[in-house]
Write an enzyme that holds these catalytic residues in place. Structure first.
Site, PDB file in Angstrom:
ATOM      1  N   HIS A 138     -26.553 -29.377 -19.890  1.00  0.00           N
ATOM      2  CA  HIS A 138     -26.477 -28.132 -19.206  1.00  0.00           C
ATOM      3  C   HIS A 138     -27.887 -27.654 -18.769  1.00  0.00           C
ATOM      4  O   HIS A 138     -28.202 -27.424 -17.787  1.00  0.00           O
ATOM      5  CB  HIS A 138     -25.482 -27.274 -19.270  1.00  0.00           C
ATOM      6  CG  HIS A 138     -24.124 -27.849 -19.449  1.00  0.00           C
ATOM      7  ND1 HIS A 138     -23.332 -27.738 -20.597  1.00  0.00           N
ATOM      8  CD2 HIS A 138     -23.333 -28.414 -18.645  1.00  0.00           C
ATOM      9  CE1 HIS A 138     -22.040 -28.157 -20.336  1.00  0.00           C
ATOM     10  NE2 HIS A 138     -21.989 -28.829 -19.361  1.00  0.00           N
TER      11      HIS A 138
ATOM     12  N   LYS B 270      -7.336 -26.980 -17.614  1.00  0.00           N
ATOM     13  CA  LYS B 270      -8.044 -27.239 -18.921  1.00  0.00           C
ATOM     14  C   LYS B 270      -7.859 -26.061 -19.784  1.00  0.00           C
ATOM     15  O   LYS B 270      -7.859 -24.822 -19.369  1.00  0.00           O
ATOM     16  CB  LYS B 270      -9.305 -27.094 -18.729  1.00  0.00           C
ATOM     17  CG  LYS B 270      -9.775 -28.698 -18.256  1.00  0.00           C
ATOM     18  CD  LYS B 270     -11.522 -28.846 -18.143  1.00  0.00           C
ATOM     19  CE  LYS B 270     -12.000 -29.796 -17.489  1.00  0.00           C
ATOM     20  NZ  LYS B 270     -13.588 -29.974 -17.440  1.00  0.00           N
TER      21      LYS B 270
ATOM     22  N   ARG C  18     -24.280 -37.582 -15.237  1.00  0.00           N
ATOM     23  CA  ARG C  18     -24.627 -38.407 -16.354  1.00  0.00           C
ATOM     24  C   ARG C  18     -24.505 -39.779 -16.194  1.00  0.00           C
ATOM     25  O   ARG C  18     -25.387 -40.511 -15.402  1.00  0.00           O
ATOM     26  CB  ARG C  18     -23.668 -37.984 -17.511  1.00  0.00           C
ATOM     27  CG  ARG C  18     -24.096 -36.743 -18.241  1.00  0.00           C
ATOM     28  CD  ARG C  18     -23.078 -36.115 -19.150  1.00  0.00           C
ATOM     29  NE  ARG C  18     -21.914 -35.880 -18.037  1.00  0.00           N
ATOM     30  CZ  ARG C  18     -21.004 -35.162 -18.588  1.00  0.00           C
ATOM     31  NH1 ARG C  18     -21.152 -34.587 -19.683  1.00  0.00           N
ATOM     32  NH2 ARG C  18     -20.084 -34.624 -17.735  1.00  0.00           N
TER      33      ARG C  18
ATOM     34  N   SER D 138     -19.713 -31.289 -23.479  1.00  0.00           N
ATOM     35  CA  SER D 138     -19.032 -30.100 -24.093  1.00  0.00           C
ATOM     36  C   SER D 138     -17.830 -30.748 -25.024  1.00  0.00           C
ATOM     37  O   SER D 138     -17.866 -30.121 -26.216  1.00  0.00           O
ATOM     38  CB  SER D 138     -18.642 -29.088 -23.246  1.00  0.00           C
ATOM     39  OG  SER D 138     -19.711 -28.620 -22.487  1.00  0.00           O
TER      40      SER D 138
END
Ligand code: ADP
Length: 165
Positions: free
Chosen positions: A17, A41, A90, A128
């Site tokens: 990040h 989440k 990514r 994460s």
């Protein structure tokens, strides 16, 4: 003035990040990191904890601000007067979801552009959730997250262990 919003869960912020933040802060006049309050989440860190950890990591970037929001990203972005949404990409696995989101966001707010920034190859594997998994199992997360928040992550897992006793 070109303002961009970089949204995400940042639960917690990683070096992947931070790399996107540093690179996009050189492109835009103002970059707002927007921590998402996502009810679907279950985050490890509270919104305030996530915001404060990010703040510690960007003290050397004067055009970067940290905020949080709830609801539709495009509404939040237009409220701020932002022209651009920045997303990190990514692997191929990020692509399909991000492609769909970008098209839907454009349909809702055609004047806001989504820009994708390719991950730094050093961090292409980093997320994460991997950081939390490794830290939760007692592994070393140095080189995965900024040094300045290592203590916050350790403390959170100590706190959790205490709760589970
Ligand atoms: P995650 O929980 O998957 O790490 P976030 O929701 O916090 O993701 O991610 C916010 C944004 O940062 C997304 O656009 C995501 O694609 C991007 N991002 C996350 N990790 C990386 C990385 N290692 N390299 C580049 N971009 C990343």
């Amino acid at each position: 003035m070109k303002t961009a919003v970089y949204p995400g869960s940042f639960d917690p912020i990683t070096l992947g990040h931070l790399d996107i933040i540093q690179r996009s802060s050189r492109i835009f006049d103002k970059l707002i990191i927007a921590v998402v309050k996502n009810h679907s989440k279950k985050p490890l860190f509270s919104i305030n904890e996530r915001v404060n950890m990010i703040k510690k990591c960007v003290t050397d970037l004067p055009n970067v601000k940290v905020d949080h929001f709830e609801g539709l990203l495009v509404n939040y972005a237009s409220l701020l007067g932002a022209q651009v949404i920045v997303k990190g990409l990514r692997a191929v696995s990020d692509f399909e979801y991000e492609f769909q989101m970008a098209l839907l966001n454009r349909k809702m707010q055609p004047e806001i552009e989504t820009m994708f920034m390719m991950t730094n190859h050093k961090y292409s594997y980093l997320s994460s959730s991997m950081v939390k998994e490794i830290a939760g199992l007692g592994g070393c997360i140095r080189d995965l997250v900024p040094d300045i928040i290592l203590g916050d992550i350790k403390n959170k897992f100590h706190e959790k262990q205490g709760e589970n006793k």
